[in-house]
Design a protein around this motif. Structure first.
Motif, mmCIF file in Angstrom:
data_model
loop_
_atom_site.group_PDB
_atom_site.id
_atom_site.type_symbol
_atom_site.label_atom_id
_atom_site.label_comp_id
_atom_site.label_asym_id
_atom_site.label_seq_id
_atom_site.Cartn_x
_atom_site.Cartn_y
_atom_site.Cartn_z
ATOM 1 N N ALA A 177 0.976 -1.028 -0.100
ATOM 2 C CA ALA A 177 0.031 0.008 0.056
ATOM 3 C C ALA A 177 0.930 1.146 -0.048
ATOM 4 N N ASN A 178 0.457 2.300 -0.456
ATOM 5 C CA ASN A 178 0.966 3.634 -0.216
ATOM 6 C C ASN A 178 0.478 4.361 0.803
ATOM 7 N N SER A 179 0.726 5.372 1.050
ATOM 8 C CA SER A 179 0.837 6.509 2.334
ATOM 9 C C SER A 179 -0.522 6.736 2.697
ATOM 10 N N GLU A 180 -1.370 6.588 1.528
ATOM 11 C CA GLU A 180 -2.743 7.011 1.504
ATOM 12 C C GLU A 180 -3.838 5.840 1.750
ATOM 13 N N GLY A 181 -3.272 4.536 2.072
ATOM 14 C CA GLY A 181 -4.046 3.514 2.145
ATOM 15 C C GLY A 181 -4.555 3.023 0.799
ATOM 16 N N ASP A 182 -4.038 3.181 -0.245
ATOM 17 C CA ASP A 182 -4.313 2.731 -1.322
ATOM 18 C C ASP A 182 -3.701 1.421 -1.849
ATOM 19 N N VAL A 183 -3.986 0.177 -1.916
ATOM 20 C CA VAL A 183 -3.169 -0.746 -2.071
ATOM 21 C C VAL A 183 -3.223 -1.068 -3.740
ATOM 22 N N ALA A 184 -1.847 -1.897 -3.962
ATOM 23 C CA ALA A 184 -1.769 -2.359 -5.368
ATOM 24 C C ALA A 184 -2.710 -3.434 -5.772
ATOM 25 N N ASN A 185 -3.173 -3.465 -6.994
ATOM 26 C CA ASN A 185 -3.967 -4.533 -7.823
ATOM 27 C C ASN A 185 -5.168 -4.584 -6.929
ATOM 28 N N GLU A 186 -5.774 -3.307 -6.540
ATOM 29 C CA GLU A 186 -7.127 -3.351 -6.029
ATOM 30 C C GLU A 186 -8.244 -3.484 -6.874
ATOM 31 N N VAL A 187 -8.989 -4.659 -7.092
ATOM 32 C CA VAL A 187 -10.132 -4.800 -7.960
ATOM 33 C C VAL A 187 -11.564 -4.992 -7.313
ATOM 34 N N GLU A 188 -12.547 -4.306 -7.551
ATOM 35 C CA GLU A 188 -13.832 -4.644 -7.089
ATOM 36 C C GLU A 188 -14.596 -5.112 -7.887
ATOM 37 N N THR A 189 -15.120 -6.393 -7.994
ATOM 38 C CA THR A 189 -15.872 -7.296 -8.671
ATOM 39 C C THR A 189 -17.226 -7.416 -8.299
ATOM 40 N N GLU A 190 -18.174 -7.042 -9.139
ATOM 41 C CA GLU A 190 -19.632 -6.721 -8.994
ATOM 42 C C GLU A 190 -20.418 -7.834 -9.821
ATOM 43 N N GLN A 191 -21.181 -8.651 -9.482
ATOM 44 C CA GLN A 191 -21.991 -9.620 -10.126
ATOM 45 C C GLN A 191 -23.326 -9.423 -10.084
ATOM 46 N N ILE A 192 -24.052 -9.059 -11.186
ATOM 47 C CA ILE A 192 -25.130 -8.227 -11.330
ATOM 48 C C ILE A 192 -26.272 -9.590 -11.950
ATOM 49 N N LEU A 193 -27.295 -9.719 -11.284
ATOM 50 C CA LEU A 193 -28.430 -10.890 -11.706
ATOM 51 C C LEU A 193 -29.598 -10.118 -12.161
ATOM 52 N N CYS A 194 -30.125 -10.016 -13.225
ATOM 53 C CA CYS A 194 -31.453 -9.379 -13.498
ATOM 54 C C CYS A 194 -32.271 -10.188 -14.618
ATOM 55 N N ASP A 195 -33.451 -9.932 -14.425
ATOM 56 C CA ASP A 195 -34.734 -10.460 -15.095
ATOM 57 C C ASP A 195 -34.785 -9.849 -16.335
ATOM 58 N N ALA A 196 -34.281 -10.157 -17.370
ATOM 59 C CA ALA A 196 -34.258 -9.529 -18.858
ATOM 60 C C ALA A 196 -35.461 -9.488 -19.417
ATOM 61 N N SER A 197 -36.663 -9.959 -19.241
ATOM 62 C CA SER A 197 -37.819 -9.826 -19.543
ATOM 63 C C SER A 197 -38.477 -8.569 -19.199
ATOM 64 N N VAL A 198 -38.158 -7.782 -18.082
ATOM 65 C CA VAL A 198 -38.398 -6.601 -17.661
ATOM 66 C C VAL A 198 -37.271 -5.438 -17.581
ATOM 67 N N MET A 199 -36.866 -4.690 -18.308
ATOM 68 C CA MET A 199 -35.594 -3.895 -18.200
ATOM 69 C C MET A 199 -35.650 -2.726 -17.569
#
Length: 1022
Positions: free
Chosen positions: A294-316
């Motif tokens: 990490a750097n001096s501001e608390g940001d870390v290396a190779n930081e990735v936020e992964t989000e999985q979204i599930l939606c019913d495509a019949s109604v958008m």
């Protein structure tokens, strides 16, 4: 107005730069942007006479198409040269673009970076997500004022080494830097707050009809909300900062870096979209060995936020549709540590650079997570715990101490949860199943954090309660559920082991998401099902892309590796991936790191400063406390931001407070304005569309790509199948699969086929293991049997499949009489349809139509025995003309009669005019039948009897049935009988209104129609 009137939290001027162009003039550039419908335009004027400064003028005016043409026409006319004025033009179109990435300057003047090519990757609630395919950098100052510098070209090459066509994504209307939970949560803000915000910007919602009460009727006011992006995941923020306060916010197009993929899961024909979005942090970004900790501001290396979204495509729609999401994070261990690559070792030793007894860096990092995700923060540490030579264990011991120190100041219910698990050790053990252990951890994690869903619990979960569902955590609100807290997974590199662990947690969360939407009866998914295979492929693409960005090669260890089903014959590919990663880290990572530093603005060239290639290290660029001391020092005990604990377990960024309201841009609209009409914006009914544009998104399909092709197989994507039953293992399907992979994968994320995956003994996870663990390598599960000659013979025999394998049943030698009857009727149906189609193609001239009309009159006179000018004939003819849209049914008096076509009738129908006569007769038949059945025996003409009319009508219908072609001749009690559609009263009224409008009879306008017309005129022309 109710809360449902709010639109999605997006920029309401959608697709402003969908069609844009840069118009070139000697002294200025004119950047013209429009919405997709090309009804609203904005214009930017960029001065080209300044050699080093950027001068941009935005009049903030919205132009119509005619106004833009007049403006450009006047500019063109005023800039024409005197010589050859008729043939020359004062303006020239420099480039067509889809958006502005930003503006950048090195040592000379400014450049503008434009998106010239894009590709649609996903769709969320009608909002398209695009991938940048190509860009163009244009130098703004003209040649007459340009001041050259010898190092300008080198900096330009360094900047362009960041390939914007590789995994950079944007959306005109959806905020990709925030999660779906955040984007939909701000819609639930109290309505009074939104009204207060809009009173300050009254001029933007001026209404010329406000005095007449239009805005107060039916809740016509709609609030559009645009949130500020989360700058941590925006990669072009530095490029847009110079114009952020100058131009209208619709010009600002924020770009993220990472991964975006979408697949379609078909559940008995019901489409469900599974979307995976990975956001790579732009803070402390870099390559594998050059950015650790990490750097001096608390940001870390190779930081990735992964989000999985599930939606019913019949109604958008976001308001009416069903959406669910789950977020997890990966990132390097939040400590001051690094690895020295100068020794040219495959695994350089780990070094702790600075002592941090009060866990200052870890406190800054976890404070950011508490603000964005809430509590609990769960750490899944996958580094090795048992080593002969102390290597990865250094990080574990230091991280345990930091978490223990920070937890003593937090309330016990919001403490950081630390889960250490040596994944490499369990992989080598024959007695332990890695994925089973990960599944237990995943269940525990999802129960603590919960997940987001925008609808209340289904009634089926109340009827069939599940124990696991009742133990689910998170935060329950009247409109659904919120995820509170997040799982943070890390190993040393956060690549192979981390991706597998995230897949198992995502698989567990996917089961709960499907259960919450009422798609499965229990929150549990098993391996070897179509749904899990689809999700596994999506996660492997996600892991390959992130691994290429940070490590320089694709994944070495995949899910199949840890399931111990990967073929051993592909050991060479594993070695090649390891060598590719080693080569990239040793020879190309330094140049990539310089490019990232220039692109993100970490290093900004200037006169009198050392050049980037002259710096011995970039440590001082990423650690700001080394250049200047901070004036304020954070507390060592109260290490969190003020106000965070008051709202836990909810994330501070999503609560309603003054600080968060300042980040929102609220604007009032009317419900008829095109900016908020999602139907017109998505389906484009006003323009001519093409298949290439409509079906440009070729996503993976669970039925096409995974379900077996044999008839009789259960089509459910939740059925466990054998490995040789999948759709991708069918012989001859390899070419189709490769074509699909090339279409849907990004340039850097195409994974190898499943048959090419291998188990390796040398990678970032397992290379350099202890000698005491080497004996356990041979104790892995039963090895796969190598294919020999006998196996090849069996494969050849399997190509010729039995009748039952193909059709699902054994066909008998002699079909039954009923089957032959049904088959004969289908053949007759097809032949008659073919005759009609063939005759329809020959009817193309008026001469044929006149002959048909003559035949019609002769038959009609012979049947009725009346004068051609009689009232009865005219009545029948008039009625037939107005009922062309009514489907002609089968009359009960004649439907049972099997009428054989006579020779002369067949000759008539085979002629070119036969089909036209058939159409007229069928129309007349429908008219007579409807009169006969609907009038109840009333007189058609004065003086004619009921009996005479019935006899003549019956005779007419019988003769018409002899002349027309019988496409369907099934009896009334037959299962193949064609029934006329049942039409409700509303549809009949609408149809009659259209008929009257065609005859010039208009219905009187009501007050609502007048108000709607005024609203249309105001929005369209004023």
């Amino acid at each position: 107005m109710e809360k449902e009137d709010l639109v999605a939290p997006v920029t309401v001027d959608e697709d402003l730069l969908t069609f844009g162009g840069l118009v070139d003039e000697e002294l200025r550039y004119f950047l013209v942007g429009s919405n997709h419908a090309e009804t609203k335009y904005r214009v930017l004027k960029i001065d080209r006479t300044e050699p080093t400064d950027l001068v941009i003028i935005d009049d903030k005016h919205v132009y119509t198409q005619q106004e833009v043409r007049e403006l450009l026409g006047r500019l063109d006319l005023g800039n024409r040269t005197k010589i050859g004025q008729k043939g020359s033009s004062g303006l020239s179109r420099a480039v067509s673009a889809f958006g502005v990435v930003g503006f950048v300057r090195f040592l000379e003047g400014y450049y503008i970076v434009l998106i010239t090519k894009r590709r649609k990757m996903a769709d969320i609630g009608g909002h398209a997500i695009y991938k940048i395919e190509d860009t163009n950098m244009i130098y703004i100052p003209n040649d007459s004022v340009r001041v050259t510098h010898p190092d300008e070209a080198r900096y330009l090459r360094i900047f362009q080494n960041v390939d914007l066509s590789s995994n950079f994504y944007f959306s005109y209307s959806y905020d990709l830097s925030h999660s779906l939970q955040y984007n939909l949560t701000i819609l639930r803000m109290p309505l009074e707050i939104l009204k207060t915000e809009t009173t300050q910007t009254r001029q933007e919602s001026f209404d010329i009809f406000e005095d007449e009460g239009l805005t107060t009727q039916g809740g016509s006011g709609v609030f559009g909300i645009c949130s500020e992006p989360y700058k941590k995941y925006v990669w072009n923020g530095q490029l847009l900062d110079i114009v952020k306060n100058t131009v209208h916010h619709d010009w600002l197009l924020y770009v993220i870096h990472g991964f975006c993929g979408q697949s379609k899961l078909l559940i008995y024909g019901r489409p469900v979209y599974v979307t995976l979005i990975a956001r790579r942090s732009s803070k402390f970004a870099g390559t594998r060995f050059l950015k650790r900790g990490a750097n001096s501001e608390g940001d870390v290396a190779n930081e990735v936020e992964t989000e999985q979204i599930l939606c019913d495509a019949s109604v958008m729609s976001f308001s009416a549709g069903s959406y669910s999401s789950y977020v997890q994070v990966r990132g390097s261990v939040p400590l001051y540590w690094s690895q020295d690559i100068s020794t040219m070792m495959p695994k350089p030793p780990i070094t702790l650079d600075q002592a941090d007894p009060f866990a200052h860096i870890a406190a800054l990092h976890f404070d950011q997570m508490l603000q964005r995700f809430g509590s609990p923060i769960i750490i899944l540490n996958l580094v090795k715990e048992r080593e002969k030579r102390k290597h990865e264990r250094i990080l574990s011991e230091e991280l345990v101490g930091a978490v223990t120190y920070l937890n003593q100041f937090l309330p016990p219910e919001h403490a950081i949860v630390y889960i250490p698990w040596d994944m490499a050790k369990y992989t080598k053990s024959k007695l332990c199943n890695v994925l089973d252990r990960l599944n237990v951890i995943a269940e525990s994690v999802v129960k603590k954090t919960g997940f987001f869903v925008n609808r209340p619990d289904s009634y089926c979960s109340i009827l069939r309660p599940d124990e696991k569902w009742n133990e689910l955590g998170g935060f329950v609100v009247p409109t659904g559920r919120l995820q509170t807290g997040v799982l943070r997974t890390n190993c040393v590199d956060c690549l192979d082991r981390t991706n597998t662990a995230q897949f198992m947690v995502g698989k567990c969360a996917l089961a709960y998401q499907l259960y919450s939407l009422g798609l499965i009866d229990k929150p549990n998914l098993q391996f070897d099902t179509d749904a899990v295979r689809l999700f596994e492929e999506l996660y492997e693409d996600h892991g390959d892309t992130l691994s290429l960005q940070y490590g320089g090669s694709q994944l070495v260890h995949r899910v199949k590796t840890y399931r111990k089903i990967a073929p051993w014959t592909q050991h060479s590919k594993d070695i090649m991936q390891t060598l590719s990663r080693y080569y990239s880290n040793a020879f190309s990572d330094a140049d990539r790191q310089d490019s990232i530093n220039v692109f993100l603005g970490v290093f900004q060239p200037a006169e009198g400063k050392p050049h980037l290639w002259e710096l011995p290290t970039d440590f001082y660029l990423h650690h700001k406390n080394t250049m200047s001391l901070s004036q304020t020092r954070r507390s060592y005990t109260y290490w969190w931001t003020r106000g965070v604990l008051n709202h836990l377990p909810l994330p501070y960024d999503e609560v309603t407070c003054t600080e968060n309201i300042r980040k929102l841009i609220v604007k009032k609209f009317h419900k008829y304005e095109e900016e908020i009409d999602i139907h017109n914006e998505f389906f484009r009914p006003y323009e001519l569309s093409s298949f290439d544009d409509t079906f440009c998104l070729a996503m993976t399909n669970s039925i096409r790509d995974f379900m077996p092709k044999n008839v009789g197989i259960d089509p459910s994507p939740f059925t466990v199948r054998k490995p040789d039953e999948t759709g991708k293992s069918v012989v001859g399907n390899k070419s189709n699969r490769e074509e699909t992979v090339l279409q849907r994968k990004t340039a850097a994320s195409a994974p190898p086929p499943p048959s090419e995956e291998a188990v390796s003994s040398s990678s970032e996870d397992d290379s350099g293991t202890d000698k005491e663990d080497e004996g356990a390598v041979s104790q892995r599960s039963t090895p796969v049997k190598m294919a020999d000659t006998g196996d090849n013979i069996k494969i050849t025999e399997n190509i010729v499949q039995s009748m039952k394998d193909i059709y699902g049943i054994n066909l008998s030698d002699v079909p039954s009489e009923d089957d032959l009857t049904i088959y004969t009727r289908f053949v007759q149906l097809g032949q008659n349809q073919h005759k009609q189609d063939k005759s329809s193609q020959q009817l193309c001239s008026k001469h044929h139509l006149d002959g048909v009309i003559n035949i019609f009159y002769k038959k009609l006179h012979a049947i009725l025995g009346d004068d051609p000018t009689s009232t009865t004939t005219k009545s029948l003819m008039d009625t037939s003309g107005g009922l062309e849209a009514v489907a002609s049914g089968v009359h009960p008096e004649v439907v049972d009669e099997e009428v054989e076509l006579e020779d002369d009738v067949e000759h008539t129908t085979e002629s070119s005019s036969g089909v036209a006569s058939q159409d007229l007769f069928s129309t007349l038949e429908g008219s007579s039948l409807s009169q006969h059945s609907g009038s109840g025996g009333q007189d058609i003409e004065e003086g004619s009897s009921d009996v005479l009319l019935r006899n003549r009508s019956s005779t007419l219908v019988k003769h018409l049935y002899q002349i027309r072609i019988h496409i369907s001749s099934f009896s009334q009690d037959n299962i193949y009988e064609v029934q006329p559609p049942k039409v409700d009263k509303k549809s009949i009224d609408i149809f009659h209104a259209h008929i009257q409008a065609g005859r010039g009879i208009m219905q009187p306008l009501v007050k609502e129609d007048i108000l709607m017309y005024r609203e249309y005129i105001r929005n369209r022309y004023m």
